[in-house]
Write a protein that holds these residues in place. Structure first.
Motif, PDB file in Angstrom:
ATOM      1  N   GLU A 122       0.819  -1.203   0.000  1.00 57.07           N
ATOM      2  CA  GLU A 122       0.000   0.000   0.000  1.00 57.07           C
ATOM      3  C   GLU A 122       0.863   1.268   0.000  1.00 57.07           C
ATOM      4  O   GLU A 122       0.497   2.266  -0.632  1.00 57.07           O
ATOM      5  N   ILE A 123       1.987   1.222   0.684  1.00 55.34           N
ATOM      6  CA  ILE A 123       2.896   2.380   0.687  1.00 55.34           C
ATOM      7  C   ILE A 123       3.432   2.625  -0.719  1.00 55.34           C
ATOM      8  O   ILE A 123       3.513   3.771  -1.176  1.00 55.34           O
ATOM      9  N   ALA A 124       3.757   1.555  -1.423  1.00 58.82           N
ATOM     10  CA  ALA A 124       4.209   1.695  -2.811  1.00 58.82           C
ATOM     11  C   ALA A 124       3.102   2.294  -3.678  1.00 58.82           C
ATOM     12  O   ALA A 124       3.368   3.109  -4.571  1.00 58.82           O
ATOM     13  N   GLU A 125       1.869   1.921  -3.400  1.00 57.63           N
ATOM     14  CA  GLU A 125       0.748   2.484  -4.168  1.00 57.63           C
ATOM     15  C   GLU A 125       0.545   3.967  -3.866  1.00 57.63           C
ATOM     16  O   GLU A 125       0.198   4.739  -4.763  1.00 57.63           O
ATOM     17  N   ILE A 126       0.730   4.359  -2.616  1.00 61.14           N
ATOM     18  CA  ILE A 126       0.642   5.796  -2.301  1.00 61.14           C
ATOM     19  C   ILE A 126       1.670   6.548  -3.142  1.00 61.14           C
ATOM     20  O   ILE A 126       1.355   7.563  -3.760  1.00 61.14           O
ATOM     21  N   LEU A 127       2.894   6.033  -3.189  1.00 58.55           N
ATOM     22  CA  LEU A 127       3.932   6.678  -4.003  1.00 58.55           C
ATOM     23  C   LEU A 127       3.529   6.708  -5.480  1.00 58.55           C
ATOM     24  O   LEU A 127       3.717   7.718  -6.167  1.00 58.55           O
ATOM     25  N   ALA A 128       2.939   5.618  -5.971  1.00 60.50           N
ATOM     26  CA  ALA A 128       2.515   5.575  -7.378  1.00 60.50           C
ATOM     27  C   ALA A 128       1.412   6.604  -7.644  1.00 60.50           C
ATOM     28  O   ALA A 128       1.402   7.249  -8.698  1.00 60.50           O
ATOM     29  N   HIS A 129       0.485   6.775  -6.716  1.00 65.16           N
ATOM     30  CA  HIS A 129      -0.551   7.804  -6.875  1.00 65.16           C
ATOM     31  C   HIS A 129       0.084   9.196  -6.922  1.00 65.16           C
ATOM     32  O   HIS A 129      -0.304  10.031  -7.737  1.00 65.16           O
ATOM     33  N   VAL A 130       1.047   9.439  -6.051  1.00 67.18           N
ATOM     34  CA  VAL A 130       1.726  10.740  -6.053  1.00 67.18           C
ATOM     35  C   VAL A 130       2.438  10.953  -7.392  1.00 67.18           C
ATOM     36  O   VAL A 130       2.341  12.036  -7.994  1.00 67.18           O
ATOM     37  N   ALA A 131       3.118   9.932  -7.877  1.00 68.82           N
ATOM     38  CA  ALA A 131       3.841  10.059  -9.153  1.00 68.82           C
ATOM     39  C   ALA A 131       2.878  10.318 -10.309  1.00 68.82           C
ATOM     40  O   ALA A 131       3.123  11.204 -11.146  1.00 68.82           O
ATOM     41  N   LEU A 132       1.779   9.566 -10.377  1.00 70.60           N
ATOM     42  CA  LEU A 132       0.810   9.770 -11.459  1.00 70.60           C
ATOM     43  C   LEU A 132       0.198  11.170 -11.383  1.00 70.60           C
ATOM     44  O   LEU A 132       0.073  11.859 -12.393  1.00 70.60           O
ATOM     45  N   ASN A 133      -0.155  11.580 -10.178  1.00 70.45           N
ATOM     46  CA  ASN A 133      -0.766  12.906 -10.047  1.00 70.45           C
ATOM     47  C   ASN A 133       0.229  14.018 -10.345  1.00 70.45           C
ATOM     48  O   ASN A 133      -0.148  15.064 -10.864  1.00 70.45           O
ATOM     49  N   THR A 134       1.488  13.807 -10.028  1.00 71.95           N
ATOM     50  CA  THR A 134       2.498  14.795 -10.395  1.00 71.95           C
ATOM     51  C   THR A 134       2.598  14.886 -11.923  1.00 71.95           C
ATOM     52  O   THR A 134       2.683  15.990 -12.484  1.00 71.95           O
ATOM     53  N   PHE A 135       2.551  13.749 -12.602  1.00 71.97           N
ATOM     54  CA  PHE A 135       2.555  13.709 -14.071  1.00 71.97           C
ATOM     55  C   PHE A 135       1.361  14.502 -14.618  1.00 71.97           C
ATOM     56  O   PHE A 135       1.517  15.366 -15.489  1.00 71.97           O
ATOM     57  N   THR A 136       0.170  14.237 -14.092  1.00 76.66           N
ATOM     58  CA  THR A 136      -1.011  14.942 -14.607  1.00 76.66           C
ATOM     59  C   THR A 136      -0.973  16.426 -14.231  1.00 76.66           C
ATOM     60  O   THR A 136      -1.342  17.271 -15.039  1.00 76.66           O
ATOM     61  N   ASN A 137      -0.506  16.732 -13.022  1.00 75.21           N
ATOM     62  CA  ASN A 137      -0.390  18.144 -12.603  1.00 75.21           C
ATOM     63  C   ASN A 137       0.546  18.888 -13.543  1.00 75.21           C
ATOM     64  O   ASN A 137       0.237  19.992 -14.010  1.00 75.21           O
ATOM     65  N   TYR A 138       1.694  18.321 -13.817  1.00 72.42           N
ATOM     66  CA  TYR A 138       2.671  18.976 -14.684  1.00 72.42           C
ATOM     67  C   TYR A 138       2.117  19.140 -16.105  1.00 72.42           C
ATOM     68  O   TYR A 138       2.355  20.153 -16.758  1.00 72.42           O
ATOM     69  N   THR A 139       1.375  18.143 -16.574  1.00 75.48           N
ATOM     70  CA  THR A 139       0.757  18.243 -17.904  1.00 75.48           C
ATOM     71  C   THR A 139      -0.143  19.466 -17.974  1.00 75.48           C
ATOM     72  O   THR A 139      -0.051  20.285 -18.892  1.00 75.48           O
ATOM     73  N   ASN A 140      -1.017  19.594 -16.980  1.00 77.06           N
ATOM     74  CA  ASN A 140      -2.013  20.677 -17.023  1.00 77.06           C
ATOM     75  C   ASN A 140      -1.420  22.048 -16.734  1.00 77.06           C
ATOM     76  O   ASN A 140      -1.827  23.037 -17.337  1.00 77.06           O
ATOM     77  N   VAL A 141      -0.461  22.099 -15.814  1.00 76.02           N
ATOM     78  CA  VAL A 141       0.150  23.386 -15.479  1.00 76.02           C
ATOM     79  C   VAL A 141       1.092  23.828 -16.609  1.00 76.02           C
ATOM     80  O   VAL A 141       1.028  24.970 -17.071  1.00 76.02           O
ATOM     81  N   ALA A 142       1.951  22.932 -17.070  1.00 83.47           N
ATOM     82  CA  ALA A 142       2.939  23.294 -18.095  1.00 83.47           C
ATOM     83  C   ALA A 142       2.286  23.696 -19.414  1.00 83.47           C
ATOM     84  O   ALA A 142       2.762  24.610 -20.084  1.00 83.47           O
ATOM     85  N   PHE A 143       1.195  23.012 -19.782  1.00 89.22           N
ATOM     86  CA  PHE A 143       0.545  23.292 -21.062  1.00 89.22           C
ATOM     87  C   PHE A 143      -0.645  24.239 -20.920  1.00 89.22           C
ATOM     88  O   PHE A 143      -1.308  24.554 -21.896  1.00 89.22           O
ATOM     89  N   ASP A 144      -0.942  24.682 -19.684  1.00 92.07           N
ATOM     90  CA  ASP A 144      -2.075  25.574 -19.423  1.00 92.07           C
ATOM     91  C   ASP A 144      -3.359  25.012 -20.053  1.00 92.07           C
ATOM     92  O   ASP A 144      -4.049  25.696 -20.811  1.00 92.07           O
ATOM     93  N   VAL A 145      -3.660  23.775 -19.698  1.00 90.32           N
ATOM     94  CA  VAL A 145      -4.818  23.075 -20.268  1.00 90.32           C
ATOM     95  C   VAL A 145      -6.104  23.693 -19.705  1.00 90.32           C
ATOM     96  O   VAL A 145      -6.244  23.829 -18.479  1.00 90.32           O
ATOM     97  N   PRO A 146      -7.054  24.051 -20.565  1.00 93.50           N
ATOM     98  CA  PRO A 146      -8.327  24.614 -20.093  1.00 93.50           C
ATOM     99  C   PRO A 146      -9.094  23.600 -19.229  1.00 93.50           C
ATOM    100  O   PRO A 146      -9.232  22.432 -19.602  1.00 93.50           O
ATOM    101  N   VAL A 147      -9.563  24.078 -18.075  1.00 95.81           N
ATOM    102  CA  VAL A 147     -10.299  23.216 -17.134  1.00 95.81           C
ATOM    103  C   VAL A 147     -11.692  22.948 -17.696  1.00 95.81           C
ATOM    104  O   VAL A 147     -12.430  23.887 -18.003  1.00 95.81           O
ATOM    105  N   ASP A 148     -12.031  21.667 -17.812  1.00 94.30           N
ATOM    106  CA  ASP A 148     -13.359  21.307 -18.305  1.00 94.30           C
ATOM    107  C   ASP A 148     -14.158  20.518 -17.259  1.00 94.30           C
ATOM    108  O   ASP A 148     -14.983  19.671 -17.590  1.00 94.30           O
ATOM    109  N   PHE A 149     -13.899  20.823 -15.985  1.00 96.39           N
ATOM    110  CA  PHE A 149     -14.670  20.318 -14.845  1.00 96.39           C
ATOM    111  C   PHE A 149     -15.075  21.551 -14.030  1.00 96.39           C
ATOM    112  O   PHE A 149     -14.448  22.608 -14.158  1.00 96.39           O
ATOM    113  N   PRO A 150     -16.094  21.431 -13.159  1.00 97.35           N
ATOM    114  CA  PRO A 150     -16.464  22.593 -12.314  1.00 97.35           C
ATOM    115  C   PRO A 150     -15.276  23.060 -11.476  1.00 97.35           C
ATOM    116  O   PRO A 150     -14.622  22.255 -10.797  1.00 97.35           O
ATOM    117  N   ALA A 151     -14.984  24.347 -11.530  1.00101.18           N
ATOM    118  CA  ALA A 151     -13.801  24.909 -10.862  1.00101.18           C
ATOM    119  C   ALA A 151     -13.872  24.761  -9.342  1.00101.18           C
ATOM    120  O   ALA A 151     -14.942  24.865  -8.743  1.00101.18           O
TER     121      ALA A 151
END
Length: 179
Positions: free
Chosen positions: A145-174
């Protein structure tokens, strides 16, 4: 307007189009984040496969979504905060639980330990200590489970960087960032 083009799934073929079809089936539409990262079939496959793999993990969607909003807030990703607030409530969390998780808080001691560890991973860029691991183990998390927590952090960092770096328009309720 995104800093890069949002890939039109209609312009894709083969396995690239198949991934967009799977994403549309899962969400009811293809969210802008996948259209941005989907400029690269390899990057899209990496992101989509990670979501699929972690959905089969031990942590469950409720905790995974709480980790996602915490990581999004720390990384200042409005897109992921908005998306995972919706997804977290869809997974069974209340709006109040998602707001608390965004702030790194939970009334459940086990969840609190997971959020503390996830925040430590992000803020220390993975440079956690043996005592950080001991703390999350003491809360009842297995090494799997600890390894999975790290994997969630890594995946979310990937998605965060995608959206922040590319300034992706938010298409969910703000949802506002905390600070």
């Amino acid at each position: 307007m995104s800093y890069i083009n949002l890939k039109s799934p209609q312009e894709t073929t083969g396995s690239h189009k198949k991934m967009f079809d799977q994403i549309e089936k899962g969400f009811g539409k293809v969210p802008n984040m996948f259209l941005a990262i989907g400029n690269s079939p390899a990057a899209l496959e990496s992101m989509w496969a990670s979501f699929g793999a972690l959905s089969k993990g031990k942590l469950g969607a409720k905790l995974g979504e709480k980790i996602a909003v915490l990581v999004a807030d720390i990384n200042r990703c409005e897109y992921c905060l908005a998306a995972h607030t919706v997804l977290g409530q869809g997974a069974g969390n209340t709006a109040a639980e998602m707001t608390a998780a965004q702030a790194g808080e939970s009334s459940d001691p086990r969840t609190q330990a997971a959020l503390n560890f996830a925040a430590r991973l992000v803020k220390a860029r993975g440079q956690v200590s043996k005592s950080d691991i001991a703390d999350v183990k003491a809360a009842g998390f297995s090494e799997e489970e600890i390894a999975e927590i790290l994997a969630h952090v890594a995946l979310n960092t990937f998605t965060n960087y995608t959206n922040v770096a590319f300034d992706v328009p938010v298409d969910f309720p703000a949802v506002p960032l905390r600070k």
